[in-house]
Design a protein around this motif. Structure first.
Motif, PDB file in Angstrom:
ATOM      1  N   GLU A   1       0.867  -1.177   0.000  1.00 12.94           N
ATOM      2  CA  GLU A   1       0.000   0.000   0.000  1.00 12.94           C
ATOM      3  C   GLU A   1       0.908   1.233   0.000  1.00 12.94           C
ATOM      4  OE1 GLU A   1      -2.155   2.453  -0.672  1.00 12.94           O
ATOM      5  OE2 GLU A   1      -3.524   0.785  -0.246  1.00 12.94           O
ATOM      6  N   PRO A   2       1.210   1.785  -1.190  1.00 12.48           N
ATOM      7  CA  PRO A   2       2.199   2.865  -1.269  1.00 12.48           C
ATOM      8  C   PRO A   2       1.850   4.088  -0.431  1.00 12.48           C
ATOM      9  CG  PRO A   2       1.724   1.983  -3.450  1.00 12.48           C
ATOM     10  CD  PRO A   2       0.710   1.397  -2.523  1.00 12.48           C
ATOM     11  N   LEU A   3       0.575   4.443  -0.347  1.00 14.83           N
ATOM     12  CA  LEU A   3       0.204   5.635   0.404  1.00 14.83           C
ATOM     13  C   LEU A   3       0.512   5.461   1.897  1.00 14.83           C
ATOM     14  CD1 LEU A   3      -0.930   8.413  -0.202  1.00 14.83           C
ATOM     15  CD2 LEU A   3      -3.201   7.538   0.343  1.00 14.83           C
ATOM     16  N   ALA A   4       0.359   4.247   2.397  1.00 19.11           N
ATOM     17  CA  ALA A   4       0.708   3.985   3.792  1.00 19.11           C
ATOM     18  C   ALA A   4       2.211   4.143   4.011  1.00 19.11           C
ATOM     19  CB  ALA A   4       0.254   2.587   4.192  1.00 19.11           C
TER      20      ALA A   4
ATOM     21  N   SER B   1       9.130  15.070  -0.555  1.00 25.81           N
ATOM     22  CA  SER B   1       8.828  15.415  -1.945  1.00 25.81           C
ATOM     23  C   SER B   1      10.065  15.334  -2.821  1.00 25.81           C
ATOM     24  CB  SER B   1       8.226  16.819  -2.016  1.00 25.81           C
ATOM     25  OG  SER B   1       9.181  17.799  -1.633  1.00 25.81           O
ATOM     26  N   ARG B   2      11.256  15.433  -2.218  1.00 18.56           N
ATOM     27  CA  ARG B   2      12.499  15.291  -2.981  1.00 18.56           C
ATOM     28  C   ARG B   2      12.934  13.832  -3.069  1.00 18.56           C
ATOM     29  NH1 ARG B   2      10.766  19.713  -3.858  1.00 18.56           N
ATOM     30  NH2 ARG B   2      11.765  21.686  -3.303  1.00 18.56           N
ATOM     31  N   LEU B   3      12.449  13.027  -2.118  1.00 18.93           N
ATOM     32  CA  LEU B   3      12.852  11.624  -2.078  1.00 18.93           C
ATOM     33  C   LEU B   3      12.044  10.773  -3.042  1.00 18.93           C
ATOM     34  CD1 LEU B   3      14.508   9.356  -0.555  1.00 18.93           C
ATOM     35  CD2 LEU B   3      12.520   9.150   0.953  1.00 18.93           C
ATOM     36  N   LEU B   4      10.781  11.165  -3.304  1.00 23.43           N
ATOM     37  CA  LEU B   4       9.918  10.309  -4.114  1.00 23.43           C
ATOM     38  C   LEU B   4       9.033  11.131  -5.035  1.00 23.43           C
ATOM     39  CD1 LEU B   4       6.829  10.405  -2.655  1.00 23.43           C
ATOM     40  CD2 LEU B   4       8.121   9.227  -0.906  1.00 23.43           C
ATOM     41  N   ASP B   5       8.462  10.452  -6.000  1.00 23.79           N
ATOM     42  CA  ASP B   5       7.570  11.070  -6.976  1.00 23.79           C
ATOM     43  C   ASP B   5       6.130  10.807  -6.544  1.00 23.79           C
ATOM     44  OD1 ASP B   5       6.166  12.010  -9.118  1.00 23.79           O
ATOM     45  OD2 ASP B   5       7.084  10.687 -10.605  1.00 23.79           O
TER      46      ASP B   5
ATOM     47  N   PHE C   1      12.423  -0.134  -4.619  1.00 22.52           N
ATOM     48  CA  PHE C   1      12.419   1.161  -5.308  1.00 22.52           C
ATOM     49  C   PHE C   1      11.704   1.098  -6.654  1.00 22.52           C
ATOM     50  CE2 PHE C   1      15.929   1.208  -2.327  1.00 22.52           C
ATOM     51  CZ  PHE C   1      15.752   2.430  -1.693  1.00 22.52           C
ATOM     52  N   GLU C   2      11.394  -0.097  -7.123  1.00 23.61           N
ATOM     53  CA  GLU C   2      10.534  -0.224  -8.293  1.00 23.61           C
ATOM     54  C   GLU C   2       9.058  -0.259  -7.873  1.00 23.61           C
ATOM     55  OE1 GLU C   2      13.526  -2.505  -8.334  1.00 23.61           O
ATOM     56  OE2 GLU C   2      14.227  -0.611  -9.202  1.00 23.61           O
ATOM     57  N   ALA C   3       8.788  -0.850  -6.705  1.00 23.31           N
ATOM     58  CA  ALA C   3       7.403  -0.951  -6.226  1.00 23.31           C
ATOM     59  C   ALA C   3       6.916   0.341  -5.590  1.00 23.31           C
ATOM     60  CB  ALA C   3       7.288  -2.090  -5.209  1.00 23.31           C
ATOM     61  N   PHE C   4       7.820   1.110  -5.036  1.00 21.60           N
ATOM     62  CA  PHE C   4       7.480   2.371  -4.379  1.00 21.60           C
ATOM     63  C   PHE C   4       8.317   3.464  -5.022  1.00 21.60           C
ATOM     64  CE2 PHE C   4       8.057   5.477  -0.883  1.00 21.60           C
ATOM     65  CZ  PHE C   4       6.719   5.789  -0.665  1.00 21.60           C
TER      66      PHE C   4
ATOM     67  N   VAL D   1      14.031   4.214   6.084  1.00 23.31           N
ATOM     68  CA  VAL D   1      13.950   3.645   4.740  1.00 23.31           C
ATOM     69  C   VAL D   1      14.387   2.185   4.754  1.00 23.31           C
ATOM     70  CG1 VAL D   1      14.813   3.767   2.374  1.00 23.31           C
ATOM     71  CG2 VAL D   1      14.290   5.873   3.616  1.00 23.31           C
ATOM     72  N   TYR D   2      15.460   1.890   5.475  1.00 25.67           N
ATOM     73  CA  TYR D   2      15.951   0.514   5.502  1.00 25.67           C
ATOM     74  C   TYR D   2      14.884  -0.449   6.027  1.00 25.67           C
ATOM     75  CZ  TYR D   2      18.169  -3.739   6.934  1.00 25.67           C
ATOM     76  OH  TYR D   2      18.428  -5.062   7.107  1.00 25.67           O
ATOM     77  N   ASN D   3      14.164  -0.063   7.067  1.00 26.84           N
ATOM     78  CA  ASN D   3      13.121  -0.927   7.612  1.00 26.84           C
ATOM     79  C   ASN D   3      12.045  -1.222   6.574  1.00 26.84           C
ATOM     80  OD1 ASN D   3      12.730  -1.536  10.883  1.00 26.84           O
ATOM     81  ND2 ASN D   3      14.353  -0.075  10.377  1.00 26.84           N
ATOM     82  N   ALA D   4      11.688  -0.218   5.780  1.00 31.17           N
ATOM     83  CA  ALA D   4      10.697  -0.439   4.721  1.00 31.17           C
ATOM     84  C   ALA D   4      11.243  -1.391   3.663  1.00 31.17           C
ATOM     85  CB  ALA D   4      10.302   0.891   4.096  1.00 31.17           C
ATOM     86  N   VAL D   5      12.501  -1.249   3.331  1.00 27.08           N
ATOM     87  CA  VAL D   5      13.124  -2.121   2.333  1.00 27.08           C
ATOM     88  C   VAL D   5      13.202  -3.561   2.852  1.00 27.08           C
ATOM     89  CG1 VAL D   5      15.294  -2.619   1.132  1.00 27.08           C
ATOM     90  CG2 VAL D   5      14.408  -0.271   1.212  1.00 27.08           C
TER      91      VAL D   5
END
Length: 674
Positions: free
Chosen positions: A180-183, A462-466, A623-626, A654-658
């Motif tokens: 769930e990218p928004l989460a 906003s600089r880290l992701l699109d 980084f392809e999925a999010f 970020v590492y925890n999400a990865v």
């Protein structure tokens, strides 16, 4: 304390599969290694599963799922009801018949018969509850007021499911592990996902203080039955009539009484009980009060670091343990132990809780279990209620000296222009993010304080992701209609979630000082979804029940009515609690500087662990999925390892999400053992 799960079939053609339900139940065996139970309705449309950690009433008569007299009510329950003896007497007076000697679960069974969904108003304790009501043909679910116990839900094409942990839901063949990218977007701000979202698409968590009713067709109605709003509690009206000096004296006296009562209630146990002890005021007060009520030495547990001993509090913990004649236990952790544990951490959490405190918490929890202790009292919630953090004071000072003059005198257009310029600066400037982001918030009419654990500001995110590549949130309409999932949670702007918290505060209890606003925000997100979930998930991963006496809802209601000038008299953090504890524990412990519970993650990342982190960040398909920028993250890592800035919080988040993605979504957990 237990693990629970349930299944409501939404189609007559698909009955509950007992083998699947058993698998859902047993994947959370760590929550209840002492026994199990399973109940499937004669119709085959409903099933409940249970794993038992035996603590209250160790007899078989306390097993779950537990029925009422005629079997029309079936209950599964995770937690403890501290006033169950009082409720038992009241329910007996209404002619309810009990089958157990002193099971707290049975008070829920008969309490639901007597009061229906209002049963939650009568319960004192921590709980996640599932009740099947055969007469009403509905499923009643509830999470405790503060959010100490977790409860997750999801819908499939043929079923509604609930469980104590997400992994139990994923054991159902119709539930898929999807992102769930928004989460994740909101997680980057808070180290955790705000309820009811999780990072698994289509899986939700019931927020603290909510109960809901799920009908036979899967539709749901939800209601918030409690909130940490000022104005509640039996003392509220009396406190309004007191002078500042009298209120201060009353606050000190009443805090001591309420905490003493709360600790005593949480000593209810038929198995050994102990306490985490750091040698700070919270844990020392906890240990001292437990010793007073036990009448014998209490078991105490402390963790430290063998490779970075400057972070250890052993000296203070040993001093308090000696004064209390405690049965004291210690454990040491190093980088090698941390790296060996990380793969299991990802599994235990279900979804990331990006707080490196989870690491020492695991090792001290394991120490508790290895000692033969099952229940442990912890100090979560004291710092939030009594203003124990130095950064709280800094925010209040900033608010008085900068925020109010700046927003009150500088025209809105000028503030907005400054904000736009600062946003550009934050794109490449990596220092003083907190202060720069305050300028951005002031220009866009945003609340100055969002959470005690805000990591990525909106400008840096906003600089880290699109954001344009984020998929919209797709949630069942009745979940949105229920009020459990406000529209703000679907916005690609995390402040909209924060705004929803403060809009409720301003509507229901307007006019409170900045500290009260800050504490209220913590009770909406950081406490229930970060601090309490790390305690629950890590403690229960080794079959230990943590209890949190500072978060008794009576104490919370009282402290929410204390104004800022009382809580931080003379600018002293925790001044009310400190005065309340004098004479119980030494002044040297009360007045010593706060160290905080942490881990040397900044130094571990600069060591060999940083190399392993770089390898996983470089290889992961996260980084392809999010839509995050891998190069930006690796650049932060390189700069951190070179000593050109401290990016620990950003990198660990970020590492925890990865690591979560690699393990739960890709199904290929990587070992980072040395």
């Amino acid at each position: 304390m237990c693990g629970i799960t349930g299944w409501l079939s939404l189609t007559e053609s698909r009955e509950v599969d007992s083998a699947v339900l058993e698998r859902m139940r047993d994947v959370i065996q760590h929550r209840g290694p002492d026994g199990s139970g399973l109940w499937i309705a004669p119709s085959g449309r409903v099933g409940l599963g249970f794993r038992r950690l035996a603590i209250i009433d160790l007899s078989d008569s306390a097993n779950q799922p537990m029925p009422n007299e005629d079997g029309s009510i079936q209950v599964v329950f995770n937690g403890e009801i501290y006033n169950h003896q009082y409720l038992r007497r009241e329910l007996l007076s209404h002619n309810h018949r009990f089958r157990s000697d002193h099971s707290d679960t049975e008070t829920i069974v008969h309490g639901y018969e007597q009061w229906g969904e209002k049963v939650v108003d009568h319960l004192e304790g921590m709980f996640a509850i599932g009740v099947w009501d055969e007469a009403g043909q509905n499923l009643f679910l509830a999470r405790d007021r503060i959010g100490i116990k977790p409860l997750y839900i999801t819908w499939t094409p043929s079923a509604f499911l609930f469980a104590s942990e997400i992994k139990a839901l994923l054991a159902h063949p119709e539930v898929q592990a999807e992102v769930e990218p928004l989460a994740i977007y909101h997680y980057l701000s808070f180290l955790t996902t705000p309820a009811p979202l999780t990072m698994f698409r289509g899986i939700y968590k019931i927020p603290a203080g909510f109960h809901c009713t799920v009908s036979a067709d899967g539709s749901m109605q939800a209601e918030r039955y409690w909130d940490a709003l000022p104005g509640a509690g039996p003392e509220a009206d009396e406190m309004k009539t007191l002078s500042p000096a009298a209120l201060r004296d009353f606050a000190v006296r009443r805090t001591r009484q309420l905490l003493d009562h709360s600790v005593r209630k949480r000593m209810m146990s038929d198995v050994p009980i102990g306490v985490f002890l750091s040698g700070g005021i919270d844990s020392s007060a906890n240990a001292a009060l437990m010793t007073k009520h036990l009448g014998r030495p209490v078991r105490t547990f402390t963790v430290g670091f063998s490779d970075h001993q400057d972070m250890n509090e052993f000296e203070y913990a040993r001093h308090v343990a000696h004064l209390l004649n405690a049965d004291h236990h210690e454990v040491m952790v190093d980088e090698k132990a941390m790296r060996e544990y990380l793969p299991q951490l990802v599994i235990s959490q279900d979804e990331p809780i990006a707080d490196w405190v989870c690491i020492p918490l695991y090792f001290v929890s394991k120490l508790v279990r290895d000692s033969g202790t099952t229940v442990v009292q912890v100090g979560e919630g004291a710092d939030e209620q009594f203003c124990g953090y130095l950064h709280y004071l800094k925010y209040m000072t900033m608010y008085r000296r900068f925020w109010k003059p700046y927003t009150g005198t500088v025209p809105a257009f000028a503030r907005r222009l400054v904000s736009l310029l600062v946003e550009r600066l934050m794109a490449w400037h990596h220092r003083h993010d907190t202060y720069l982001d305050l300028l951005v918030r002031a220009g866009f009419e945003r609340e100055p304080f969002w959470s005690g654990a805000t990591i990525f500001p909106e400008s840096r995110k906003s600089r880290l992701l699109d954001k344009k590549r984020l998929r919209p949130l797709e949630a069942p309409q009745f979940l949105q209609d229920s009020g459990m999932l406000p529209a703000a949670f679907a916005a690609t702007d995390t402040f909209e979630i924060v705004r929803s918290f403060f809009e409720r505060l301003d509507a229901e209890a307007p006019g409170h000082d900045i500290l009260t606003r800050m504490v209220y925000s913590e009770f909406k997100l950081r406490l229930p979804e970060l601090l309490l979930m790390r305690v629950d998930k890590i403690g229960m991963s080794v079959s230990v029940e943590p209890r949190v006496p500072f978060l008794d809802h009576r104490l919370v209601e009282f402290t929410m009515n204390l104004p800022q000038q009382v809580k931080v008299a003379d600018g002293v953090c925790k001044s009310v609690l400190k005065e309340a504890m004098r004479g119980l524990i030494p002044d040297a412990i009360i007045d010593r500087p706060k160290m905080g519970f942490g881990a040397p993650m900044d130094r571990w990342i600069r060591g060999n662990f940083g190399k392993a982190m770089e390898a996983e960040l470089s290889a992961s398909r996260f980084f392809e999925a999010f839509p995050a920028n891998r190069r930006a993250v690796l650049d932060m890592l390189a700069r951190h390892r070179n000593g050109n800035g401290d990016f620990t919080a950003y990198l660990w988040t970020v590492y925890n999400a990865v690591a979560w993605f690699d393990s739960w979504i890709e199904g290929s957990p990587k070992s980072l053992g040395a």
